[in-house]
Design an enzyme around this catalytic site. Structure first.
Site, PDB file in Angstrom:
ATOM      1  N   THR A 151       0.811  -1.220   0.000  1.00 49.31           N
ATOM      2  CA  THR A 151       0.000   0.000   0.000  1.00 49.31           C
ATOM      3  C   THR A 151       0.838   1.261   0.000  1.00 49.31           C
ATOM      4  OG1 THR A 151      -1.816  -1.083   1.109  1.00 49.31           O
ATOM      5  CG2 THR A 151      -1.704   1.287   1.369  1.00 49.31           C
ATOM      6  N   ASP A 207       1.577  -6.201  -4.661  1.00 49.37           N
ATOM      7  CA  ASP A 207       0.766  -6.335  -3.460  1.00 49.37           C
ATOM      8  C   ASP A 207       1.352  -7.536  -2.717  1.00 49.37           C
ATOM      9  OD1 ASP A 207      -1.422  -7.269  -1.716  1.00 49.37           O
ATOM     10  OD2 ASP A 207      -2.616  -5.769  -2.770  1.00 49.37           O
ATOM     11  N   SER A 208       1.572  -7.425  -1.425  1.00 46.05           N
ATOM     12  CA  SER A 208       2.261  -8.520  -0.726  1.00 46.05           C
ATOM     13  C   SER A 208       1.437  -9.797  -0.716  1.00 46.05           C
ATOM     14  CB  SER A 208       2.655  -8.104   0.685  1.00 46.05           C
ATOM     15  OG  SER A 208       1.545  -8.069   1.550  1.00 46.05           O
ATOM     16  N   THR A 263       1.520  -4.716   4.035  1.00 47.49           N
ATOM     17  CA  THR A 263       1.295  -5.156   5.416  1.00 47.49           C
ATOM     18  C   THR A 263       0.661  -6.545   5.493  1.00 47.49           C
ATOM     19  OG1 THR A 263      -0.876  -4.086   5.524  1.00 47.49           O
ATOM     20  CG2 THR A 263       1.028  -2.787   6.254  1.00 47.49           C
ATOM     21  N   ASP A 264      -0.054  -6.955   4.422  1.00 43.78           N
ATOM     22  CA  ASP A 264      -0.813  -8.208   4.521  1.00 43.78           C
ATOM     23  C   ASP A 264       0.064  -9.408   4.863  1.00 43.78           C
ATOM     24  OD1 ASP A 264      -3.125  -6.866   3.965  1.00 43.78           O
ATOM     25  OD2 ASP A 264      -3.309  -7.539   1.890  1.00 43.78           O
ATOM     26  N   LYS A 279      -0.259  -9.165  11.962  1.00 39.86           N
ATOM     27  CA  LYS A 279      -1.189  -8.098  11.554  1.00 39.86           C
ATOM     28  C   LYS A 279      -2.560  -8.421  12.152  1.00 39.86           C
ATOM     29  CE  LYS A 279      -3.181  -5.558   7.695  1.00 39.86           C
ATOM     30  NZ  LYS A 279      -3.365  -5.413   6.239  1.00 39.86           N
ATOM     31  N   TYR A 316      -3.608 -31.403  28.753  1.00 42.18           N
ATOM     32  CA  TYR A 316      -4.801 -32.251  28.596  1.00 42.18           C
ATOM     33  C   TYR A 316      -4.401 -33.543  27.891  1.00 42.18           C
ATOM     34  CZ  TYR A 316      -7.450 -28.053  29.654  1.00 42.18           C
ATOM     35  OH  TYR A 316      -7.953 -26.941  30.272  1.00 42.18           O
TER      36      TYR A 316
HETATM   37  N1  ASP Z   1      -2.712  -5.430   0.211  1.00 40.55           N
HETATM   38  C1  ASP Z   1      -1.648  -4.581   0.683  1.00 40.55           C
HETATM   39  C2  ASP Z   1      -0.364  -5.385   0.665  1.00 40.55           C
HETATM   40  O1  ASP Z   1      -0.153  -6.193   1.513  1.00 40.55           O
HETATM   41  C3  ASP Z   1      -1.954  -4.090   2.064  1.00 40.55           C
HETATM   42  C4  ASP Z   1      -0.937  -3.140   2.668  1.00 40.55           C
HETATM   43  O2  ASP Z   1       0.185  -2.988   2.219  1.00 40.55           O
HETATM   44  O3  ASP Z   1      -1.289  -2.515   3.689  1.00 40.55           O
HETATM   45  O4  ASP Z   1       0.433  -5.224  -0.217  1.00 40.55           O
END
Ligand code: ASP
Length: 330
Positions: A12, A52-53, A84-85, A155, A276
């Site tokens: 982004t 785009d990541s 960020t993704d 994230k 458990y």
């Molecule tokens: N879709 C974008 C990415 O990961 C989101 C971002 O960068 O905030 O490239």
């Protein structure tokens, strides 16, 4: 004088509008007017991808790692502008690939394009460059004024500026007013490696979320489909059903040949397979516990481990070892 290399991969931060929504368009050089760096920091830029990541895959991690490897030979620190993704996946993988190295590598990005009014991009990028120039070695994520350990970050918010959390570890530090880097703890002494070869990251690993009623036979079909490792995101403290759909028996069958790592769907606290019977039986059947690692850190650790060995006993030992603060030592 500090020399920092800024690598761009898209995300982004570099986006402009298109008919299909936001898409990465800016080159790294176009970021520079948004920064106001101290005179003793020299920033140079190299564009790697404009993606785009969401479209990044392990082969892209290899490319990023090769470029970082070259960069840390010549610069005092490296910044990676990244979407960020999947930033937490890349930062976790780089944390393993460069553990113990002697230079800072800092990932950042933003929730709004850097060119948009009120964007978090300029501040995040400025923070990342200051962090990379600070001399503290390691892989970090700088975001929203905070500095996180690369293998501890997740994230948690799709749109909020303060998008990342570090569920089971304190953040490493912060950047005050985009001017001053403050570390929260002592510099962790490490082996100060200068270079390390990047292993191949092409072993397919499946990350599978356990749900009530999941068919036990699914687990072995994963390996017939070509996967080399499985991360099972189990319930609570790492619990796996053994009644009805008997996944524990399946783990026993598989784990002689392939690694099955068990982590938890709970964001906080990590697994405790001895708590458990549903966990203890899975452990006895051969499940490898993931401690309190984030899902991103578990998934990338297994790919990284498989890039070095396919022997389950060695992979188990790697999961018992803390390389880059990815897990709290028991
Ligand atoms: N879709 C974008 C990415 O990961 C989101 C971002 O960068 O905030 O490239």
């Amino acid at each position: 004088m500090k020399r920092v290399l800024l690598l761009t991969t898209g995300g982004t931060i570099s986006c402009g509008t298109s008919v299909q929504g936001l898409s990465p368009q800016l080159a790294g050089a176009e970021f520079l007017p948004y920064l106001s760096l101290p005179a003793d920091i020299v920033l140079e830029v190299k564009d790697i991808f404009q993606l785009d990541s969401t479209n990044l895959q392990p082969a892209h991690w290899e490319t990023i790692a090769e470029v970082v490897s070259e960069g840390i030979k010549q610069y005092d620190g490296v910044v990676i502008a990244h979407g960020t993704d999947t930033m937490a996946y890349t930062s976790s993988m780089l944390s393993y690939l460069f553990y113990g190295m002697n230079k800072p590598v800092v990932l950042t990005g933003s929730q709004l394009p850097i060119s948009e009014n009120g964007s978090d991009g300029p501040g995040n990028l400025q923070d990342a460059v200051l962090t990379a120039a600070s001399g503290r070695a390691g892989v970090f994520v700088a975001f929203s004024g905070r500095i996180f350990y690369g293998a501890r970050v997740h994230k948690a918010f799709t749109k909020k500026f303060d998008a990342f959390i570090s569920p089971n570890a304190p953040q490493a530090g912060e950047v005050e007013n985009h001017q001053k880097v403050i570390w929260r703890d002592e510099v962790v002494p490490c082996c100060m490696v200068e270079q390390r070869n990047v292993p191949s990251l092409n072993s397919p690993v499946l990350f599978l979320k356990l749900v009530p009623g999941m068919k036990a036979g699914l687990l072995s079909s994963v390996f017939s489909a070509g996967y080399r490792g499985l991360v099972l995101e189990a319930f609570g403290a790492g619990n796996v059903p053994f009644l009805g759909e008997d996944l524990v028996e399946e783990i026993r069958r598989i784990s002689a040949q392939f690694p099955v790592v068990v982590c938890t769907q709970c964001q906080y606290g990590g697994v405790d397979l001895s708590l458990y019977s549903t966990g203890a039986l899975a452990l006895e059947a051969g499940a490898i516990p993931a401690g309190d690692m984030t899902p991103e850190a578990v998934y990338t650790k297994l790919i990284w481990a498989l890039g070095q060995t396919e022997r389950v006993s060695l992979i188990r030992r790697m999961f018992e070892t803390v390389y880059c603060n990815e897990m709290t030592k028991e």
